[in-house]
Motif scaffolding. Structure first.
Motif, PDB file in Angstrom:
ATOM      1  N   LEU A  88      -7.365  -3.561  -7.166  1.00 31.18           N
ATOM      2  CA  LEU A  88      -7.572  -2.263  -6.511  1.00 31.18           C
ATOM      3  C   LEU A  88      -9.063  -1.974  -6.330  1.00 31.18           C
ATOM      4  O   LEU A  88      -9.509  -1.599  -5.231  1.00 31.18           O
TER       5      LEU A  88
ATOM      6  N   HIS B  98     -10.642  -4.078  -3.707  1.00 32.65           N
ATOM      7  CA  HIS B  98     -10.410  -3.537  -2.361  1.00 32.65           C
ATOM      8  C   HIS B  98     -11.512  -2.534  -2.011  1.00 32.65           C
ATOM      9  O   HIS B  98     -12.048  -2.545  -0.896  1.00 32.65           O
TER      10      HIS B  98
ATOM     11  N   CYS C  11      -4.067   4.580  -4.233  1.00 33.14           N
ATOM     12  CA  CYS C  11      -3.004   3.631  -4.579  1.00 33.14           C
ATOM     13  C   CYS C  11      -1.709   4.356  -4.908  1.00 33.14           C
ATOM     14  O   CYS C  11      -1.685   5.556  -5.161  1.00 33.14           O
TER      15      CYS C  11
ATOM     16  N   LYS D  36     -14.360  -2.972   0.911  1.00 38.13           N
ATOM     17  CA  LYS D  36     -14.329  -1.991   1.993  1.00 38.13           C
ATOM     18  C   LYS D  36     -15.602  -1.157   2.051  1.00 38.13           C
ATOM     19  O   LYS D  36     -16.130  -0.889   3.127  1.00 38.13           O
TER      20      LYS D  36
ATOM     21  N   GLN E  29      -3.887  -5.747 -11.602  1.00 37.25           N
ATOM     22  CA  GLN E  29      -3.709  -4.903 -10.422  1.00 37.25           C
ATOM     23  C   GLN E  29      -4.845  -3.903 -10.269  1.00 37.25           C
ATOM     24  O   GLN E  29      -5.254  -3.582  -9.147  1.00 37.25           O
TER      25      GLN E  29
ATOM     26  N   VAL F 142     -10.138   5.195  -0.812  1.00 36.22           N
ATOM     27  CA  VAL F 142      -9.148   4.191  -1.189  1.00 36.22           C
ATOM     28  C   VAL F 142      -8.253   4.840  -2.234  1.00 36.22           C
ATOM     29  O   VAL F 142      -8.740   5.435  -3.199  1.00 36.22           O
TER      30      VAL F 142
ATOM     31  N   LEU G  28      -7.901   3.548   2.932  1.00 38.33           N
ATOM     32  CA  LEU G  28      -7.021   2.441   2.591  1.00 38.33           C
ATOM     33  C   LEU G  28      -6.044   2.899   1.514  1.00 38.33           C
ATOM     34  O   LEU G  28      -6.444   3.498   0.517  1.00 38.33           O
TER      35      LEU G  28
ATOM     36  N   VAL H   4      -3.172   1.325  -0.972  1.00 40.25           N
ATOM     37  CA  VAL H   4      -2.680   0.037  -1.471  1.00 40.25           C
ATOM     38  C   VAL H   4      -1.782   0.245  -2.684  1.00 40.25           C
ATOM     39  O   VAL H   4      -1.850   1.273  -3.362  1.00 40.25           O
ATOM     40  N   GLN H   5      -0.956  -0.744  -2.944  1.00 44.23           N
ATOM     41  CA  GLN H   5      -0.058  -0.686  -4.092  1.00 44.23           C
ATOM     42  C   GLN H   5      -0.771  -1.192  -5.334  1.00 44.23           C
ATOM     43  O   GLN H   5      -1.405  -2.253  -5.312  1.00 44.23           O
TER      44      GLN H   5
ATOM     45  N   GLU I 214      -0.393   7.758   4.886  1.00 44.00           N
ATOM     46  CA  GLU I 214      -1.106   6.901   5.838  1.00 44.00           C
ATOM     47  C   GLU I 214      -1.159   7.560   7.215  1.00 44.00           C
ATOM     48  O   GLU I 214      -2.202   7.520   7.892  1.00 44.00           O
TER      49      GLU I 214
END
Length: 250
Positions: A75, A78, A37, A82, A71, A35, A60, A62-63, A49
């Motif tokens: 994160l 996530h 960001c 996952k 945030q 993961v 993954l 993510v922003q 990606e």
């Protein structure tokens, strides 16, 4: 060499560009699920990606702004949803600027600290419930701590703070088998180098290459090699350390 990383789970901040991108891709190729960001959407995100899809695995992108507590919490959530656990955390996201100290606004000082130090703190603290014996936390440091670089006093101070945080956390969580280390970088060749005018780029490469024992700049995949070693059982007795990946720069 098989480092035994297949199936491990990692969180890498700031993984869509430069050194972070090199780390994410190297981990994915070694069989690690990642993961990562980014702060701002763009082509770099799309490209990462796409590359991760080609490599395969469960990844993954993510922003997330690591200086924002909410945030960071999202994160790490996530990652929890996952993977359920984390074997490796890499604090790579960073901010830098070049400003004479006498003219350094307090807002800029605080911004760089918020990303480089508070961001690392937030990521580690939120990730703790997902870490267990054998987990490895690596923060990206800088040889600037030893050398000192004009116009980057605030940046250098953040990297010194990371080294101190690392030492304390290694002692605090050593009994739980969680390891903390810093990888201190010299000058690494990333896409930012190629955004410079050709003449300026050539001068920079020549100047900094001459300062290294190996006579060249580093590559993101060479930084990734140190990260993968610190994620593997080969480094199971290494904690609280700063590992220099700098080509012998002076």
């Amino acid at each position: 060499m098989d480092l035994g990383l297949t199936g491990k789970k990692a969180l890498v901040t700031g993984g869509t560009r430069g050194v972070g991108r090199g780390i994410v891709l190297a981990l994915a190729r070694a069989g690690v699920d990642v993961v990562t960001c980014y702060q701002q959407p763009g082509e770099a995100v799309t490209a990462l990606e796409r590359d991760l899809k080609e490599i395969g695995g469960d990844h993954l992108v993510v922003q997330a702004d690591v200086s924002d507590p909410a945030q960071v919490a999202a994160l790490v959530e996530h990652a929890r949803v996952k993977f359920g656990r984390l074997d490796l955390v890499v604090n790579n996201a960073g901010a830098i600027s070049h400003i004479p100290y006498a003219e350094l606004p307090v807002e800029e000082f605080q911004r760089v600290f918020a990303v480089n130090v508070t961001g690392a703190h937030l990521v580690i603290q939120n990730a703790l419930p997902l870490l267990d014996a054998g987990s490895s936390v690596v923060s990206i440091g800088s040889k600037a701590v030893d050398a000192g670089i004009p116009l980057r006093s605030h940046y250098t101070a953040t990297k010194a703070a990371l080294a101190g945080l690392n030492r304390s956390l290694a002692k605090e969580f050593g009994a739980k088998g969680i390891r903390f280390n810093v990888v201190a970088l010299g000058v690494v060749e990333t896409e930012n180098l190629y955004k410079m005018p050709e003449e300026q780029r050539a001068l920079m490469v020549e100047r900094y290459s001459a300062k290294t024992a190996l006579g060249r700049l580093g590559l993101p995949e060479e930084v990734a090699g140190a990260i993968m070693w610190l994620a593997s059982d080969l480094s199971r007795y290494v904690t609280g350390s700063t590992v220099s990946v700098d080509g012998g720069i002076s």
